[in-house]
Enzyme design. Structure first.
Site, mmCIF file in Angstrom:
data_model
loop_
_atom_site.group_PDB
_atom_site.id
_atom_site.type_symbol
_atom_site.label_atom_id
_atom_site.label_comp_id
_atom_site.label_asym_id
_atom_site.label_seq_id
_atom_site.Cartn_x
_atom_site.Cartn_y
_atom_site.Cartn_z
ATOM 1 N N SER A 18 0.421 -1.273 -0.112
ATOM 2 C CA SER A 18 0.262 -0.041 0.178
ATOM 3 C C SER A 18 0.473 1.145 -0.230
ATOM 4 O O SER A 18 1.590 1.541 -1.329
ATOM 5 C CB SER A 18 -1.254 -0.416 0.905
ATOM 6 O OG SER A 18 -1.719 0.875 0.675
ATOM 7 N N ASP B 264 -9.768 -6.389 -3.973
ATOM 8 C CA ASP B 264 -8.841 -5.253 -3.740
ATOM 9 C C ASP B 264 -9.577 -3.643 -3.760
ATOM 10 O O ASP B 264 -10.188 -3.345 -4.868
ATOM 11 C CB ASP B 264 -7.239 -5.166 -4.346
ATOM 12 C CG ASP B 264 -6.826 -4.735 -3.199
ATOM 13 O OD1 ASP B 264 -6.411 -3.529 -2.249
ATOM 14 O OD2 ASP B 264 -5.233 -5.265 -3.458
ATOM 15 N N HIS C 270 -6.968 -5.639 0.331
ATOM 16 C CA HIS C 270 -6.491 -4.846 -0.026
ATOM 17 C C HIS C 270 -5.091 -5.858 1.310
ATOM 18 O O HIS C 270 -4.017 -5.531 0.703
ATOM 19 C CB HIS C 270 -6.620 -3.328 1.055
ATOM 20 C CG HIS C 270 -5.555 -2.704 0.436
ATOM 21 N ND1 HIS C 270 -4.732 -2.565 -0.497
ATOM 22 C CD2 HIS C 270 -5.097 -1.599 1.293
ATOM 23 C CE1 HIS C 270 -4.174 -1.555 0.266
ATOM 24 N NE2 HIS C 270 -3.936 -0.511 1.184
#
Length: 450
Positions: free
Chosen positions: A217, A398, A428
């Site tokens: 991320s 996601d 995610h």
């Protein structure tokens, strides 16, 4: 973890010979809890409602962080769920531990700033050893990879390191001041340099010549920038659902005015999708329902966007909630149905401990990203010059659209090896949600490093 803001729903003692100097005051724990059961009990013991003698003393806890000992206990407890017995140079992991590891604080400057690090190293190390360095996402810490370290550390010839970004997790918390008076490009450059240069200084202090850099991320965004600036130090780049890759959609400004988030895509969820590279049949996107958001959701989104532009962050909400902040964390982690009850309890305890520490580099997020987690300077416009092999990984469900990774690979244009994998039954936090497929893919990528 960024989605939380949009969805309501040293060693710790003395460094041994040949290792960099580690910080040991004032953040060294008095002791390391050796047995996982005792560590869990200590980590979960803090409760403002049971420890406070009255309502006055309970509210007196507002704004106060936890002790270093409780932070350490929470981290040790969480890591124990992944078979990792974490000690320090001062108090090593128990003899016979399945996966002994060290938690160390690596000083990176003369001001006492340090980067908190988990190190699982080969003994003895050889000149042929490789180094995997994992960097976490926003509003998390190195503990969020507790389901991965055990399997990754089995890879022959690999040292495993995982860090807390400077100003996040259990790393030091230097003052971070957003330069609101600067131009947007200046703000972005200053914020990015804060993270990239601290990572480079950590690498120097650790004595790592090269590494395979694996970022999730926000960590994927910063790891990409590091690889662009210091390609000679990166053998391979693995980006786990990286934010900040694509450009905002064409209707972005209208989206903000209407108080709605960007539409995302979902991916195929067959087991084969975990090993597919490129755009096979299992990787076809399915458009989301384009229905308009409810008035309540639109209002919440507008408020969240307003706070975002003013550099407020989820950690601020948790700290401001004082003794009720833990309840907010419990509500969030409680949605992680793929963890056991004990794992959720330990993860919540750890997440709360690192969230109530003084605010620092969390305030950089608004300088780097626009509302909706779109970068002010998208990576897709910069990644064409990457010179190291690069792999993208996304969860099948996601909220970060893999289209960004696909476009980035097109921009790279075959100059270096690239790949894109979609992990089934995961969103995610794919490393947490489906560790078996995640670990398998990452280990296979590690094996390609020669």
């Amino acid at each position: 973890m960024l989605k939380l803001f949009f969805n309501k729903a040293s060693s710790l003692d003395h460094a041994p010979s040949g290792t960099p100097a580690m910080n040991n005051e004032p953040h060294s724990p008095a002791a390391v809890i050796a047995k996982p059961a005792e560590a869990v009990e200590a980590a979960l013991a803090w409760n403002p409602f049971t420890q406070s003698k009255g309502i006055t003393s309970m509210f007196g806890l507002w704004g106060k962080g936890q002790t270093t000992k409780s932070q350490h206990a929470a981290e040790v407890a969480l890591l124990s769920h992944g078979g990792i017995a974490a000690g320090t140079d001062q108090t090593p992991a128990p003899a016979g531990s399945e996966k002994p590891a060290r938690l160390i604080d690596v000083e990176i400057d003369d001001s006492g700033n340090y980067i908190h690090t988990l190190a699982i190293t080969n003994k003895p190390a050889t000149k042929h050893s490789h180094n995997l360095v994992i960097t976490h996402g926003y509003f998390t810490g190195l503990g969020f990879f507790f389901r991965n370290y055990g399997e990754l550390s089995k890879a022959d010839g690999w040292n495993i390191y995982s860090i807390d970004w400077l100003g996040m997790g259990r790393s030091s918390r230097p003052t971070y001041t957003s330069k609101r008076a600067d131009t947007e490009d200046e703000r972005v450059a200053s914020a990015e340099s804060f993270f990239v240069e601290s990572l480079e200084e950590w690498r120097k202090r650790m004595g790592l010549e090269k590494m395979t850099l694996c970022g999730h991320s926000f960590g994927g965004y910063m790891s990409t920038l590091y690889a662009l600036k210091y390609p000679e130090r990166v053998e391979k780049l693995v980006l786990i659902s990286p934010i900040g890759v694509p450009k905002p959609p064409e209707d972005y400004e209208q989206m903000l005015r209407e108080g709605r988030g960007p539409q995302r895509r979902t991916q195929g969820t067959t087991p084969e999708a975990a090993s597919s590279s490129g755009s096979g049949d299992d990787a076809k996107a399915v458009p989301l329902d384009p229905s308009q958001p409810s008035m309540r959701r639109s209002l919440f989104f507008r408020v969240a966007m307003n706070l975002w532009e003013r550099n407020f962050a989820p950690q601020w909400i948790v700290r401001s909630a004082g003794p009720f902040g833990r309840r907010l964390i419990d509500m969030y982690i409680g949605r992680f149905a793929w963890l056991t009850e004990e794992q959720r309890a330990s993860l919540a305890a750890y997440a709360h401990q690192i969230s109530v520490l003084p605010g620092s580099s969390e305030y950089a997020l608004g300088d780097i990203l626009r509302p909706g987690a779109f970068a002010r300077r998208p990576l897709v416009d910069r990644i064409a010059s990457i010179t190291v092999p690069t792999t993208f990984m996304y969860g099948a469900n996601d909220w970060v659209d893999s289209a960004g990774g696909e476009e980035a690979i097109q921009k790279i244009g075959g100059r270096v090896a690239t790949g894109l994998f979609r992990v089934p039954n995961a969103g995610h936090n794919l490393h947490l949600e489906n560790p078996a497929d995640f670990n398998r893919i990452l280990i296979n990528e590690m094996r390609t490093v020669i």
